[in-house]
Design a protein around this motif. Structure first.
Motif, PDB file in Angstrom:
ATOM      1  N   UNK A  28     -17.064  12.127 -28.913  1.00  0.00           N
ATOM      2  CA  UNK A  28     -15.901  11.540 -29.570  1.00  0.00           C
ATOM      3  C   UNK A  28     -15.832  12.062 -31.002  1.00  0.00           C
ATOM      4  N   UNK A  29     -14.651  12.085 -31.599  1.00  0.00           N
ATOM      5  CA  UNK A  29     -14.563  12.540 -32.986  1.00  0.00           C
ATOM      6  C   UNK A  29     -15.313  11.578 -33.900  1.00  0.00           C
ATOM      7  N   UNK A  30     -15.904  12.084 -34.961  1.00  0.00           N
ATOM      8  CA  UNK A  30     -16.685  11.214 -35.835  1.00  0.00           C
ATOM      9  C   UNK A  30     -15.784  10.253 -36.621  1.00  0.00           C
ATOM     10  N   UNK A  31     -16.335   9.103 -36.931  1.00  0.00           N
ATOM     11  CA  UNK A  31     -15.628   8.142 -37.762  1.00  0.00           C
ATOM     12  C   UNK A  31     -15.829   8.526 -39.220  1.00  0.00           C
ATOM     13  N   UNK A  32     -14.760   8.546 -39.979  1.00  0.00           N
ATOM     14  CA  UNK A  32     -14.834   8.865 -41.397  1.00  0.00           C
ATOM     15  C   UNK A  32     -14.586   7.574 -42.164  1.00  0.00           C
ATOM     16  N   UNK A  33     -15.588   7.163 -42.904  1.00  0.00           N
ATOM     17  CA  UNK A  33     -15.488   5.923 -43.670  1.00  0.00           C
ATOM     18  C   UNK A  33     -15.502   6.275 -45.145  1.00  0.00           C
ATOM     19  N   UNK A  34     -14.509   5.821 -45.861  1.00  0.00           N
ATOM     20  CA  UNK A  34     -14.394   6.102 -47.280  1.00  0.00           C
ATOM     21  C   UNK A  34     -14.781   4.846 -48.046  1.00  0.00           C
ATOM     22  N   UNK A  35     -15.822   4.934 -48.863  1.00  0.00           N
ATOM     23  CA  UNK A  35     -16.293   3.782 -49.616  1.00  0.00           C
ATOM     24  C   UNK A  35     -15.732   3.733 -51.029  1.00  0.00           C
ATOM     25  N   UNK A  36     -14.887   4.659 -51.370  1.00  0.00           N
ATOM     26  CA  UNK A  36     -14.264   4.653 -52.688  1.00  0.00           C
ATOM     27  C   UNK A  36     -13.129   3.632 -52.703  1.00  0.00           C
ATOM     28  N   UNK A  37     -12.886   3.022 -53.869  1.00  0.00           N
ATOM     29  CA  UNK A  37     -11.772   2.062 -53.915  1.00  0.00           C
ATOM     30  C   UNK A  37     -10.439   2.780 -53.715  1.00  0.00           C
ATOM     31  N   UNK A  38      -9.512   2.075 -53.149  1.00  0.00           N
ATOM     32  CA  UNK A  38      -8.191   2.637 -52.887  1.00  0.00           C
ATOM     33  C   UNK A  38      -7.465   2.871 -54.208  1.00  0.00           C
ATOM     34  N   UNK A  39      -6.731   3.979 -54.329  1.00  0.00           N
ATOM     35  CA  UNK A  39      -6.011   4.239 -55.583  1.00  0.00           C
ATOM     36  C   UNK A  39      -4.891   3.216 -55.770  1.00  0.00           C
ATOM     37  N   UNK A  40      -4.708   2.827 -57.019  1.00  0.00           N
ATOM     38  CA  UNK A  40      -3.680   1.835 -57.353  1.00  0.00           C
ATOM     39  C   UNK A  40      -2.325   2.519 -57.397  1.00  0.00           C
TER      40      UNK A  40
END
Length: 107
Positions: A91-103
């Protein structure tokens, strides 16, 4: 009863040219007659599958050891193998972004 057992119960085994036989219970502790029958069917280890022609002789042998084996038609066997292959597929890998979302300030 789950869907697989329901399908298995209504599948006409007598109409299939080939039978796929899987040993699902262990051989130790069984009768000598049953052990010899499994040996004649070439079933030696659990979870091994063999293909045999659908003849009255083989069906009689299977009737004798029906509590030890699972019997499938060719279509059922192929469907089960396809399902197992899809389950194990990459399966395609899960990409998890731990950076805060841009305002996003639109004002």
């Amino acid at each position: 009863m789950n869907a697989y057992k329901a399908y298995k119960a209504c599948a006409p085994i007598a109409w299939s040219p080939n039978l796929y036989i899987t040993l699902v219970r262990g051989i130790p502790g069984t009768r000598k007659l049953h052990r010899r029958t499994l040996e004649a069917l070439r079933l030696r280890k659990c979870n091994r599958t063999v293909m045999r022609w659908n003849t009255p002789t083989v069906r009689g042998m299977l009737q004798q050891v029906k509590r030890l084996v699972a019997i499938e038609t060719e279509e059922m066997y192929n469907a089960r193998k396809r399902k197992e292959a899809n389950h194990c597929a990459l399966r395609p890998p899960l990409v998890i972004n731990h950076l805060p979302a841009p305002a996003n300030n639109s004002s």
